[in-house]
Design a protein around this motif. Sequence first.
Motif, PDB file in Angstrom:
ATOM      1  N   UNK A 600     -25.983  15.444  86.311  1.00 52.56           N
ATOM      2  CA  UNK A 600     -27.499  14.904  87.652  1.00 52.56           C
ATOM      3  C   UNK A 600     -28.763  14.420  86.714  1.00 52.56           C
ATOM      4  N   UNK A 601     -28.441  14.194  84.716  1.00 44.59           N
ATOM      5  CA  UNK A 601     -29.301  14.038  84.549  1.00 44.59           C
ATOM      6  C   UNK A 601     -29.820  11.878  84.596  1.00 44.59           C
ATOM      7  N   UNK A 607     -36.429  16.236  90.297  1.00 45.02           N
ATOM      8  CA  UNK A 607     -34.918  16.734  91.946  1.00 45.02           C
ATOM      9  C   UNK A 607     -34.146  17.504  90.938  1.00 45.02           C
ATOM     10  N   UNK A 608     -33.549  17.086  89.723  1.00 44.07           N
ATOM     11  CA  UNK A 608     -33.021  17.097  89.051  1.00 44.07           C
ATOM     12  C   UNK A 608     -33.431  18.640  88.882  1.00 44.07           C
ATOM     13  N   UNK A 612     -30.241  22.220  90.754  1.00 38.78           N
ATOM     14  CA  UNK A 612     -30.053  22.919  90.108  1.00 38.78           C
ATOM     15  C   UNK A 612     -30.612  24.444  90.515  1.00 38.78           C
ATOM     16  N   UNK A 613     -31.488  24.394  90.742  1.00 36.38           N
ATOM     17  CA  UNK A 613     -32.188  25.694  91.524  1.00 36.38           C
ATOM     18  C   UNK A 613     -31.136  25.739  92.737  1.00 36.38           C
ATOM     19  N   UNK A 614     -30.748  24.616  93.779  1.00 35.72           N
ATOM     20  CA  UNK A 614     -29.880  25.592  94.822  1.00 35.72           C
ATOM     21  C   UNK A 614     -28.759  25.323  94.793  1.00 35.72           C
ATOM     22  N   UNK A 615     -28.117  25.159  92.736  1.00 35.99           N
ATOM     23  CA  UNK A 615     -26.687  25.408  92.854  1.00 35.99           C
ATOM     24  C   UNK A 615     -26.982  27.237  92.713  1.00 35.99           C
ATOM     25  N   UNK A 843     -23.332  10.447  91.206  1.00 33.23           N
ATOM     26  CA  UNK A 843     -24.089  11.897  91.434  1.00 33.23           C
ATOM     27  C   UNK A 843     -23.998  12.419  93.304  1.00 33.23           C
ATOM     28  N   UNK A 844     -24.559  10.802  93.755  1.00 33.61           N
ATOM     29  CA  UNK A 844     -24.098  11.056  95.478  1.00 33.61           C
ATOM     30  C   UNK A 844     -22.283  12.132  95.996  1.00 33.61           C
TER      31      UNK A 844
END
Length: 888
Positions: A600-601, A607-608, A612-615, A843-844
């Motif tokens: 996701x770079x 947004x990145x 990452x926090x979501x995961x 990414x999508x």
Amino acid sequence: MELLFLLILVLLMAVALGSGYPVAFALPGSSIIAIALAALCGYLFAGDPSAYFAQGGPWQWLSAGVTNLRGVYWEPERDTLIAIPLFIFMGIMLQRSKIAEDLLITMAQLFGPVPGGLGISVVFVGALLAATTGIVGATVVAMGLISLPAMLRNNYSQSLATGTIAASGTLGQIIPPSIVLIILADQLSSAADQAGTARKTLFKESTGELSMPSIFDVGSTSAGEMFLGAFLPGLVLVALYMIYILVYAYMKPDKAPPVPYEGKYDRAFITKVFLTLFPPLTLIFLVLGSIIAGIATVNQAGAIGAGGALIMAGYRLREGHKRAYWPALIAIFSLIAIAFVLSFFNTNVKAINTDSDRLGIALATLAVIGLTVALAWSGWRALKIEDTLRGVMVETAKTTALVFIILLGAAILTAAFRAFGGEHLVKEFLNGLPGGFWTKFVIVMAVIFILGFFLDFIEIAVVVVPIVAPILLADPGANITAVWLGVMIGLNIQTSFLTPPFGFALFYLRGVAPATVKTLQIYKGVIVFIGLQLAALAIVGALPQLVNYLPNRVAFLSDTAPPPRNPRLTYCIDRYVTEEVTRNGVAIAQAVLNAKAINIDALPRKLSSDATKSFDNVAKAIDLLKQANEAEKRIEEASVAFRPLHTEVRAIEADIRKIRKEIKDYDTRISRLNDPSELDARKKLEARVEVLNAEINALEQTIPSGWDAAYAKFNELKKAETDLRRAYMRASTQAYEPVGELLAVIDSSDAFRALEADLKAVKGQLDAATADNLANLVPVFKELERKVRDVEGTSDIKSALSKARRAVRARKPDQEKAVKEFDKALKLYAEQLDWRGKAEADIAPGLRQYEAAIRETIGIRQQQKMTKDQALYVAACASDHRDISLHF
């Protein structure tokens, strides 16, 4: 003294009813006499007309009765009562047009060869008539005239035959559409409001907290929900009747022998059965189906039923004549045409724009005219043939007037009952019973059952229910629903038609039964069926899902269903997520690992970082949910020892609150005794207050010494669980929301690309503008900002455009600044266009798989609506009762 006049009120009502005085006048008459007598005695013996009232005075309670009376007609919330005359008309029309007779004869021929078949046919037809008429008297009389002679002629036991007919006739009280369910819904909607207020007060007094969580609120009900709730219990009762008859016929075949059909079971017979059954079943489907599907309100469904009954009467009254079915066929084709037009055309007259719209309006007009002609034609036939329509209208008016007059009289009686403290007395009696909610409930059900021996169902529904329902609904011990309570009361008061000495079904049957049938045989016949009704009451009481599931299912699958984030659904939503995580935990964990492997770079740093926090938050949310469930188990384990202590102390505190309220009343009376001649009365009251204060001190001493420590410890467990639930909700939101928002941004990329032409066009206008016409660009900027705002993820671009617009519309327009800010917006647009393209391709796809894996579990509260599986699970979960008393 208030209790004396309360007793006088009850005695006056009992004497009036027992002497045969009309109920419509006995209820308000006894109330007005009791209030006037109390006022007169208060004036003569105490110098104050209000002295012998629990609170307030005679004029206050008379005006309260008038207010209640006016509310029956003029409160918009009570418009459900309009459905009563519509359903009455439907029932009487079907009975007068001999459709009920056709059903009985045909079903007897169909089921006759089976042992007990005639009895089964009576129950089956009784259920059908209940779902189409709901008029007990008409049903019992019709079946008594047609079926009873046939059953007796074929050597059926007199008690079985009469009991089956009388009991089957009462099915109309519980199988929807039912008048008693409409009345109960009307009464319970007001009772639920009172119960909600009482429960909030109890929560505040018990816990000291100012606001009660909405999950503990008391839910109201409606006639539609009552219909849905009563549907399965009605079928349970029908099944019990049929099983009993079959078992009886098996054990005593000579008492319920098979009756061979003398004709042939050929195509003609099948056609006859079809033509006899199909119209009533279709009418049931249209009336109940329209309510269940949310297409029509109860009032509208009543209109559908009345119109359908008129159409059916139109062809039945002309049976055997040419063109007998023409009105019905016109109605059917018109309804099909209306359904077609609604499905494929826009029928909004105010929004006619195309030739297709005009064609739709024209077809709809023709279809409505056709339906109107069919109704008018059928009505004309009913009017001219045996003056059927006039008789039906007169009977409808009489029955409706009877119902409404009793409602009005009961409104005044309720006010009088409260004037003498009757409601408070009942509340104190029920709340003082040991055993909690279920003791209260059993006592209330027993009282209603006994009252059924003497009172009609309407009188019980409008007099008793407003008094006891708020008390039962407010009790957190079972946290019952209003619809369940209404159905239980409906099942109970259904027995009032069968219980002597005033069982109306017994009188109806006695009036049409031959002289060879003794009254004693009729009474003996209904005893078993009263027992079956009580058995059905016990079954529904033990299995509340039979009542609550259908209303919940329809509510949660409707377009107006509450979203999963609704606080009242928290308990069941968490249960659902727990089971799904347990079942699919490996798949969710794998989806997280796959998502972490996505590069996701290309995304902007914020947004990145959010992705990452979501995961990371998925695992955190699952762990917190597990901890919260473990905390809940610890509470359940601790409640075993804590509950008896909690019940004991809350009972003591309730007694203390009662005494304090009494002291408050005495203090008010003392404050009014300022005259020296009233000194003795004042001292007596002050002495009474001292005695009451001593009682409070004595009660406080009875509170166990370990209560404070036990309560604090239990509260710590509850707080720990609440904190874990809140932490889980935050983690689940942080786990799903960033990914959902990111996908929404990526999905809007096509709309984002379409902005390029608008941005360049406005930039050209800005560059070409002069100081004189620069201000003319303000509307252009606003329109551009609106278009940008409508695309997800463009807030930074929109902010730059807003700054450019403000530079243009300033008192001294600054074109240079506007150009600078616009160029910044273009630069941001170009940067975003670049990473959006990469995100779409690389990414999508991976993010979609990740989002789909957590959407129905961790992300459930971010959904706008529950899926079908979720709605069905929550409907089943919310259908059971849950004791919440330890939160109070």
